[in-house]
Motif scaffolding. Structure first.
Motif, PDB file in Angstrom:
ATOM      1  N   THR A   1     -16.639 -14.441  21.954  1.00  0.00           N
ATOM      2  CA  THR A   1     -16.728 -14.897  23.345  1.00  0.00           C
ATOM      3  C   THR A   1     -15.967 -13.990  24.313  1.00  0.00           C
ATOM      4  OG1 THR A   1     -14.830 -16.358  22.989  1.00  0.00           O
ATOM      5  CG2 THR A   1     -17.031 -17.312  22.700  1.00  0.00           C
ATOM      6  N   VAL A   2     -15.328 -12.936  23.807  1.00  0.00           N
ATOM      7  CA  VAL A   2     -14.541 -12.033  24.658  1.00  0.00           C
ATOM      8  C   VAL A   2     -15.246 -10.697  24.846  1.00  0.00           C
ATOM      9  CG1 VAL A   2     -12.331 -10.846  24.938  1.00  0.00           C
ATOM     10  CG2 VAL A   2     -12.400 -13.169  24.026  1.00  0.00           C
ATOM     11  N   PHE A   3     -15.470  -9.973  23.755  1.00  0.00           N
ATOM     12  CA  PHE A   3     -16.189  -8.701  23.818  1.00  0.00           C
ATOM     13  C   PHE A   3     -17.634  -8.964  23.371  1.00  0.00           C
ATOM     14  CE2 PHE A   3     -11.919  -6.503  22.837  1.00  0.00           C
ATOM     15  CZ  PHE A   3     -11.592  -6.466  24.187  1.00  0.00           C
ATOM     16  N   THR A   4     -18.438  -9.427  24.285  1.00  0.00           N
ATOM     17  CA  THR A   4     -19.798  -9.833  23.920  1.00  0.00           C
ATOM     18  C   THR A   4     -20.755  -8.654  23.895  1.00  0.00           C
ATOM     19  OG1 THR A   4     -20.458 -10.296  26.206  1.00  0.00           O
ATOM     20  CG2 THR A   4     -19.398 -12.083  24.986  1.00  0.00           C
ATOM     21  N   PHE A   5     -21.754  -8.764  23.030  1.00  0.00           N
ATOM     22  CA  PHE A   5     -22.764  -7.719  22.919  1.00  0.00           C
ATOM     23  C   PHE A   5     -23.518  -7.548  24.227  1.00  0.00           C
ATOM     24  CE2 PHE A   5     -27.241  -6.625  22.210  1.00  0.00           C
ATOM     25  CZ  PHE A   5     -27.100  -5.376  21.625  1.00  0.00           C
ATOM     26  N   GLU A   6     -23.913  -8.645  24.838  1.00  0.00           N
ATOM     27  CA  GLU A   6     -24.746  -8.576  26.037  1.00  0.00           C
ATOM     28  C   GLU A   6     -24.057  -7.853  27.188  1.00  0.00           C
ATOM     29  OE1 GLU A   6     -26.449 -11.550  23.392  1.00  0.00           O
ATOM     30  OE2 GLU A   6     -24.403 -11.213  24.120  1.00  0.00           O
ATOM     31  N   GLN A   7     -22.742  -8.029  27.318  1.00  0.00           N
ATOM     32  CA  GLN A   7     -22.011  -7.427  28.430  1.00  0.00           C
ATOM     33  C   GLN A   7     -21.378  -6.083  28.090  1.00  0.00           C
ATOM     34  OE1 GLN A   7     -21.891  -8.552  31.637  1.00  0.00           O
ATOM     35  NE2 GLN A   7     -23.412 -10.029  30.916  1.00  0.00           N
ATOM     36  N   LEU A   8     -20.996  -5.892  26.827  1.00  0.00           N
ATOM     37  CA  LEU A   8     -20.220  -4.710  26.466  1.00  0.00           C
ATOM     38  C   LEU A   8     -20.892  -3.850  25.401  1.00  0.00           C
ATOM     39  CD1 LEU A   8     -16.624  -6.214  26.570  1.00  0.00           C
ATOM     40  CD2 LEU A   8     -17.774  -4.830  28.298  1.00  0.00           C
ATOM     41  N   CYS A   9     -22.208  -3.945  25.331  1.00  0.00           N
ATOM     42  CA  CYS A   9     -22.991  -3.007  24.516  1.00  0.00           C
ATOM     43  C   CYS A   9     -24.321  -2.794  25.220  1.00  0.00           C
ATOM     44  CB  CYS A   9     -23.182  -3.526  23.089  1.00  0.00           C
ATOM     45  SG  CYS A   9     -23.903  -2.267  21.996  1.00  0.00           S
ATOM     46  N   ASN A  10     -24.238  -2.310  26.430  1.00  0.00           N
ATOM     47  CA  ASN A  10     -25.420  -2.109  27.265  1.00  0.00           C
ATOM     48  C   ASN A  10     -25.205  -0.862  28.107  1.00  0.00           C
ATOM     49  OD1 ASN A  10     -27.405  -2.262  29.372  1.00  0.00           O
ATOM     50  ND2 ASN A  10     -27.648  -4.445  28.921  1.00  0.00           N
ATOM     51  N   LYS A  11     -25.937   0.186  27.792  1.00  0.00           N
ATOM     52  CA  LYS A  11     -25.695   1.480  28.443  1.00  0.00           C
ATOM     53  C   LYS A  11     -26.045   1.501  29.919  1.00  0.00           C
ATOM     54  CE  LYS A  11     -30.118   3.324  26.705  1.00  0.00           C
ATOM     55  NZ  LYS A  11     -30.798   3.374  28.003  1.00  0.00           N
ATOM     56  N   SER A  12     -26.706   0.461  30.411  1.00  0.00           N
ATOM     57  CA  SER A  12     -27.037   0.396  31.833  1.00  0.00           C
ATOM     58  C   SER A  12     -25.889  -0.159  32.667  1.00  0.00           C
ATOM     59  CB  SER A  12     -28.288  -0.457  32.063  1.00  0.00           C
ATOM     60  OG  SER A  12     -28.026  -1.825  31.799  1.00  0.00           O
ATOM     61  N   LYS A  13     -24.847  -0.673  32.005  1.00  0.00           N
ATOM     62  CA  LYS A  13     -23.713  -1.265  32.715  1.00  0.00           C
ATOM     63  C   LYS A  13     -22.546  -0.282  32.750  1.00  0.00           C
ATOM     64  CE  LYS A  13     -24.886  -6.008  31.320  1.00  0.00           C
ATOM     65  NZ  LYS A  13     -25.210  -6.524  32.663  1.00  0.00           N
ATOM     66  N   THR A  14     -21.803  -0.273  33.844  1.00  0.00           N
ATOM     67  CA  THR A  14     -20.620   0.567  33.967  1.00  0.00           C
ATOM     68  C   THR A  14     -19.379  -0.306  33.800  1.00  0.00           C
ATOM     69  OG1 THR A  14     -21.745   2.088  35.458  1.00  0.00           O
ATOM     70  CG2 THR A  14     -19.345   2.147  35.462  1.00  0.00           C
ATOM     71  N   ASN A  15     -18.645  -0.050  32.732  1.00  0.00           N
ATOM     72  CA  ASN A  15     -17.469  -0.854  32.417  1.00  0.00           C
ATOM     73  C   ASN A  15     -16.584  -0.021  31.498  1.00  0.00           C
ATOM     74  OD1 ASN A  15     -15.703  -2.783  30.996  1.00  0.00           O
ATOM     75  ND2 ASN A  15     -16.933  -4.357  31.991  1.00  0.00           N
ATOM     76  N   ASN A  16     -15.273   0.000  31.755  1.00  0.00           N
ATOM     77  CA  ASN A  16     -14.373   0.790  30.913  1.00  0.00           C
ATOM     78  C   ASN A  16     -14.391   0.349  29.458  1.00  0.00           C
ATOM     79  OD1 ASN A  16     -13.513   2.428  32.994  1.00  0.00           O
ATOM     80  ND2 ASN A  16     -11.661   1.258  33.419  1.00  0.00           N
ATOM     81  N   LEU A  17     -14.792  -0.891  29.216  1.00  0.00           N
ATOM     82  CA  LEU A  17     -14.837  -1.406  27.845  1.00  0.00           C
ATOM     83  C   LEU A  17     -16.246  -1.391  27.268  1.00  0.00           C
ATOM     84  CD1 LEU A  17     -12.428  -4.470  28.181  1.00  0.00           C
ATOM     85  CD2 LEU A  17     -11.884  -2.065  27.799  1.00  0.00           C
ATOM     86  N   ASN A  18     -17.190  -0.793  27.980  1.00  0.00           N
ATOM     87  CA  ASN A  18     -18.565  -0.762  27.493  1.00  0.00           C
ATOM     88  C   ASN A  18     -18.623   0.001  26.170  1.00  0.00           C
ATOM     89  OD1 ASN A  18     -21.294  -1.146  27.371  1.00  0.00           O
ATOM     90  ND2 ASN A  18     -21.806   0.182  29.083  1.00  0.00           N
ATOM     91  N   GLY A  19     -19.202  -0.642  25.181  1.00  0.00           N
ATOM     92  CA  GLY A  19     -19.244  -0.100  23.828  1.00  0.00           C
ATOM     93  C   GLY A  19     -18.406  -0.904  22.853  1.00  0.00           C
ATOM     94  N   TYR A  20     -17.449  -1.679  23.386  1.00  0.00           N
ATOM     95  CA  TYR A  20     -16.610  -2.492  22.508  1.00  0.00           C
ATOM     96  C   TYR A  20     -17.440  -3.527  21.755  1.00  0.00           C
ATOM     97  CZ  TYR A  20     -12.033  -0.998  24.391  1.00  0.00           C
ATOM     98  OH  TYR A  20     -10.906  -0.296  24.735  1.00  0.00           O
ATOM     99  N   GLY A  21     -18.517  -4.005  22.370  1.00  0.00           N
ATOM    100  CA  GLY A  21     -19.284  -5.090  21.782  1.00  0.00           C
ATOM    101  C   GLY A  21     -20.414  -4.667  20.862  1.00  0.00           C
ATOM    102  N   CYS A  22     -20.396  -3.422  20.398  1.00  0.00           N
ATOM    103  CA  CYS A  22     -21.525  -2.899  19.603  1.00  0.00           C
ATOM    104  C   CYS A  22     -21.344  -3.012  18.090  1.00  0.00           C
ATOM    105  CB  CYS A  22     -21.766  -1.427  19.944  1.00  0.00           C
ATOM    106  SG  CYS A  22     -22.261  -1.101  21.658  1.00  0.00           S
ATOM    107  N   THR A  23     -20.116  -3.137  17.624  1.00  0.00           N
ATOM    108  CA  THR A  23     -19.845  -2.982  16.186  1.00  0.00           C
ATOM    109  C   THR A  23     -20.609  -3.974  15.322  1.00  0.00           C
ATOM    110  OG1 THR A  23     -17.617  -2.270  16.797  1.00  0.00           O
ATOM    111  CG2 THR A  23     -18.015  -2.745  14.476  1.00  0.00           C
ATOM    112  N   ALA A  24     -20.568  -5.242  15.681  1.00  0.00           N
ATOM    113  CA  ALA A  24     -21.241  -6.254  14.860  1.00  0.00           C
ATOM    114  C   ALA A  24     -22.742  -6.007  14.817  1.00  0.00           C
ATOM    115  CB  ALA A  24     -20.949  -7.652  15.405  1.00  0.00           C
TER     116      ALA A  24
END
Length: 227
Positions: free
Chosen positions: A179-202
């Motif tokens: 519920t913190v590092f979510t795939f939808e928000q933090l694994c989306n290359k169209s979004k600009t976020n310093n934490l983008n990519g954190y939500g990709c591992t799972a």
């Protein structure tokens, strides 16, 4: 042909990430068996190094070193650099290509995979990152770089994030229960976020693909592949 080559490279990353997960899970399990549950390791809190005072940075470095000193007893490695002055430091990037802070090679495994970051978010392992029991007992995070200093050095591309909990479990970040590092928000290359990519591992671990690099409409409750 280029797309086939890219898919092959992505599958290599899937395999390497799963290998790291297996090796690190074994090390954490052995550490807990021999040292006790992680809250008993006497760790201090460490941060990310961002917006910390000099004293906080010093205490954070000591906490990370103590954690790594323990865990490396149960790992085979070729290099170990727990202190910044000894480590190879290089620029880091987000999934969308934004330059953000740096990575430091802490532990290099025999196959070249490197631990490039460690945090102790909660020495008593009471961080809550989701509804599951495992995600309610989080101690900290580990960043792993699949190919060392070689680029792109970007979260979600060759650098991936795991949680570890009080029981010595290694948990890939960005699962459907996270519920913190979510795939939808933090694994989306169209979004600009310093934490983008954190939500990709799972996603990489469970779905065995990196299709989020090629389309932006994937989700745990919908599409699992671009095609």
């Amino acid at each position: 042909m280029p797309s086939l080559i890219q898919k092959h490279k992505e599958q290599e990353i899937v395999v390497k990430l799963k290998k790291f997960s297996s090796v690190m899970s074994q090390a954490l399990t052995m550490a807990v068996q021999n040292e006790g549950e992680i809250p008993n390791w006497g760790l201090g809190k460490s941060g990310t190094g961002l917006e910390e005072s000099d004293d906080e940075l010093a205490n954070s470095a000591l906490a990370k070193k103590k954690f790594l000193d323990i865990i490396t007893k149960y790992l085979k490695y070729t290099e170990y650099h727990p202190i910044d002055s000894e480590a190879t430091i290089y620029d880091r990037y987000t999934l969308d290509g934004t330059k953000f802070d740096f990575f430091a090679k802490r532990v290099v495994l025999p196959d070249g995979i490197s631990i490039v970051g460690a945090t102790i978010l909660s020495p008593d392992c009471k961080q809550v990152r989701g509804a599951s029991r495992a995600l309610q007992n989080i101690c900290g995070e580990l960043f792993v770089d699949i190919n060392g200093k070689k680029g792109p050095n970007a979260t979600g591309k060759d650098v991936f994030l795991f949680y570890y909990n009080r029981f010595g479990q290694l948990i890939p970040v960005g699962s459907a229960a996270d519920t913190v590092f979510t795939f939808e928000q933090l694994c989306n290359k169209s979004k600009t976020n310093n934490l983008n990519g954190y939500g990709c591992t799972a996603w990489v671990m469970y779905n065995e693909n990196m299709d989020y690099l090629h389309c932006d409409d994937l989700s745990w409750n919908g599409k699992y592949k671009c095609k």
